[in-house]
Design a protein around this motif. Structure first.
Motif, short mmCIF file in Angstrom:
data_model
loop_
_atom_site.label_atom_id
_atom_site.label_comp_id
_atom_site.label_asym_id
_atom_site.label_seq_id
_atom_site.Cartn_x
_atom_site.Cartn_y
_atom_site.Cartn_z
N ALA A 47 0.82 -1.21 0.00
CA ALA A 47 0.00 0.00 0.00
C ALA A 47 0.86 1.26 0.00
O ALA A 47 0.59 2.22 -0.75
CB ALA A 47 -0.93 -0.01 1.21
N ALA A 48 1.91 1.26 0.83
CA ALA A 48 2.80 2.42 0.87
C ALA A 48 3.48 2.63 -0.48
O ALA A 48 3.64 3.77 -0.95
CB ALA A 48 3.84 2.24 1.96
N ARG A 56 -4.27 6.47 -5.46
CA ARG A 56 -5.12 6.69 -4.30
C ARG A 56 -5.33 5.33 -3.64
O ARG A 56 -5.94 4.45 -4.22
CB ARG A 56 -6.46 7.29 -4.71
N THR A 57 -4.80 5.20 -2.42
CA THR A 57 -4.66 3.87 -1.83
C THR A 57 -5.36 3.77 -0.49
O THR A 57 -5.16 4.60 0.40
CB THR A 57 -3.17 3.53 -1.64
N GLY A 58 -6.15 2.71 -0.33
CA GLY A 58 -6.73 2.37 0.96
C GLY A 58 -6.17 1.04 1.42
O GLY A 58 -5.85 0.17 0.61
N LEU A 59 -6.02 0.88 2.73
CA LEU A 59 -5.52 -0.36 3.32
C LEU A 59 -6.51 -0.84 4.37
O LEU A 59 -6.76 -0.15 5.37
CB LEU A 59 -4.15 -0.16 3.96
N LEU A 60 -7.09 -2.00 4.15
CA LEU A 60 -7.96 -2.64 5.14
C LEU A 60 -7.11 -3.59 5.96
O LEU A 60 -6.62 -4.61 5.44
CB LEU A 60 -9.10 -3.39 4.45
N GLU A 74 0.90 6.07 12.12
CA GLU A 74 1.71 7.24 11.77
C GLU A 74 2.44 7.05 10.45
O GLU A 74 2.48 7.94 9.60
CB GLU A 74 2.71 7.52 12.90
N ARG A 75 3.03 5.87 10.26
CA ARG A 75 3.79 5.63 9.03
C ARG A 75 2.86 5.62 7.81
O ARG A 75 3.22 6.13 6.74
CB ARG A 75 4.56 4.30 9.12
N LEU A 76 1.69 5.02 7.93
CA LEU A 76 0.75 5.00 6.82
C LEU A 76 0.26 6.41 6.49
O LEU A 76 0.13 6.79 5.32
CB LEU A 76 -0.43 4.08 7.14
N LEU A 83 -5.97 4.20 6.20
CA LEU A 83 -6.14 2.95 6.93
C LEU A 83 -7.61 2.76 7.27
O LEU A 83 -8.25 3.64 7.86
CB LEU A 83 -5.30 2.95 8.20
N ILE A 84 -8.14 1.59 6.92
CA ILE A 84 -9.52 1.23 7.23
C ILE A 84 -9.47 0.06 8.19
O ILE A 84 -8.97 -1.01 7.86
CB ILE A 84 -10.29 0.85 5.95
N VAL A 85 -9.95 0.26 9.41
CA VAL A 85 -9.91 -0.77 10.44
C VAL A 85 -11.27 -1.45 10.50
O VAL A 85 -12.31 -0.77 10.46
CB VAL A 85 -9.55 -0.16 11.81
N PRO A 86 -11.33 -2.78 10.56
CA PRO A 86 -12.62 -3.47 10.62
C PRO A 86 -13.51 -2.95 11.74
O PRO A 86 -13.02 -2.62 12.83
CB PRO A 86 -12.23 -4.93 10.86
#
Length: 308
Positions: A47-48, A56-60, A74-76, A83-86
């Motif tokens: 993702a990074a 345009r990037t999302g990370l689940l 912080e790094r993301l 960042l998308i958290v369940p």
């Protein structure tokens, strides 16, 4: 759409140790050449890398409410990854952690799973799938809950017209069972050992034979080939190869994930498979210039001239 790519999988810190890293028990003390705490997890590094290349990037990913989780967030955020958290993640499970023992030409990885296995197929909602042009899943064998229903996730993605790709990474159980997942995977991105294991092919038969088992069923295979670069095979009999770029190698951790990012960025920019493979080989090579998977990830201005 909100994202060019939705990456699904693991996010955790990597503690990368370099130098005399082969452990000797008996309370012997060893001196290291370097130690770096960096963003880790195949999905997070991919993702990074995608964001670094302008997607345009999302990370689940499931991330805990601890100091390691704060580090990951912080790094993301620094890289521009959302960042998308369940929804069911209450932060009570500690964030996973990997310790990388990095030696010239090889490495060992010690992983505390923590939140890594927490994702479930239901977390990849139709709303998330609809918000992205492409869905990439990483470190599947570390996530048995997600693995059990990924074929259904990819089937939903295809019904919505979304592309799919998969990088399983290593299977710590040694079973290498994917069921029907690859039947719904547009692009499979293994290294040679993973390709042989997933397909059950004798290495003596060669990577071409292993790849042919998947292309015959409609899946494109994009192989990470280390210092040699990359190779690809696709349905209909097409194939390509791309060389790596010569760099002063500091650490190869995450190079395969940066390779993934280069390939996805090219394909989502409309590039044909041979050119996308060239982007991937360059992105994977350049990431080895620094410790960890993200510190030296390529920019688009670095990739395009080198991929020609």
């Amino acid at each position: 759409m909100q994202f060019d790519v939705l990456v699904v999988g693991d996010a955790n810190p990597d503690l990368v140790l370099r130098g005399d890293v082969r452990p000797r028990f008996g309370q012997e003390e060893q001196l290291l050449d370097g130690a770096d705490l960096v963003l880790g997890g195949s999905a997070a590094i991919t993702a990074a890398g995608c964001a670094r290349l302008g997607l345009r990037t999302g990370l689940l990913a499931a991330v805990g409410a601890d100091v390691f989780g704060a580090f990951v967030r912080e790094r993301l955020a620094e890289r521009g990854v959302e960042l998308i958290v369940p929804a069911a993640d209450d932060g009570s499970v500690p964030t996973g952690l990997s310790v990388i023992l990095s030696a010239p030409g090889d490495r060992a990885i010690l992983t505390l799973p923590g939140t890594i296995p927490a994702l479930r197929p239901a977390d990849v909602t139709d709303e998330l799938l609809a918000a992205a042009r492409h869905v990439h899943v990483a470190s599947l064998f570390l996530q048995p809950g997600l693995q059990a229903g990924l074929a259904g996730v990819f089937a939903r993605a295809r019904r919505l017209g979304r592309g799919t790709s998969l990088d399983t990474n290593w299977d710590p159980t040694g079973r290498w069972e994917l069921g029907e997942v690859l039947a719904g995977t547009d692009v499979f991105l293994p290294n040679a050992a993973e390709l042989f294991a997933v397909t059950g092919t004798d290495p003596a038969a060669g990577v071409e034979a292993a790849a042919a088992r998947l292309t015959a069923a409609g899946t494109t295979v994009v192989l990470k080939d280390g210092a040699r670069g990359g190779r690809a095979w696709w349905p209909g009999g097409g194939s390509a190869a791309a060389p790596a770029v010569a760099v002063d190698v500091v650490d190869t951790t995450g190079a395969g994930d940066s390779f993934n990012a280069g390939f996805l960025a090219a394909r989502l920019a409309g590039k044909e498979l041979p050119e996308a493979l060239a982007w991937a080989a360059v992105a994977g090579s350049l990431s080895a210039r620094a410790a960890g998977g993200t510190a030296a990830q390529a920019t688009i201005d670095e990739v395009i001239p080198s991929a020609r």
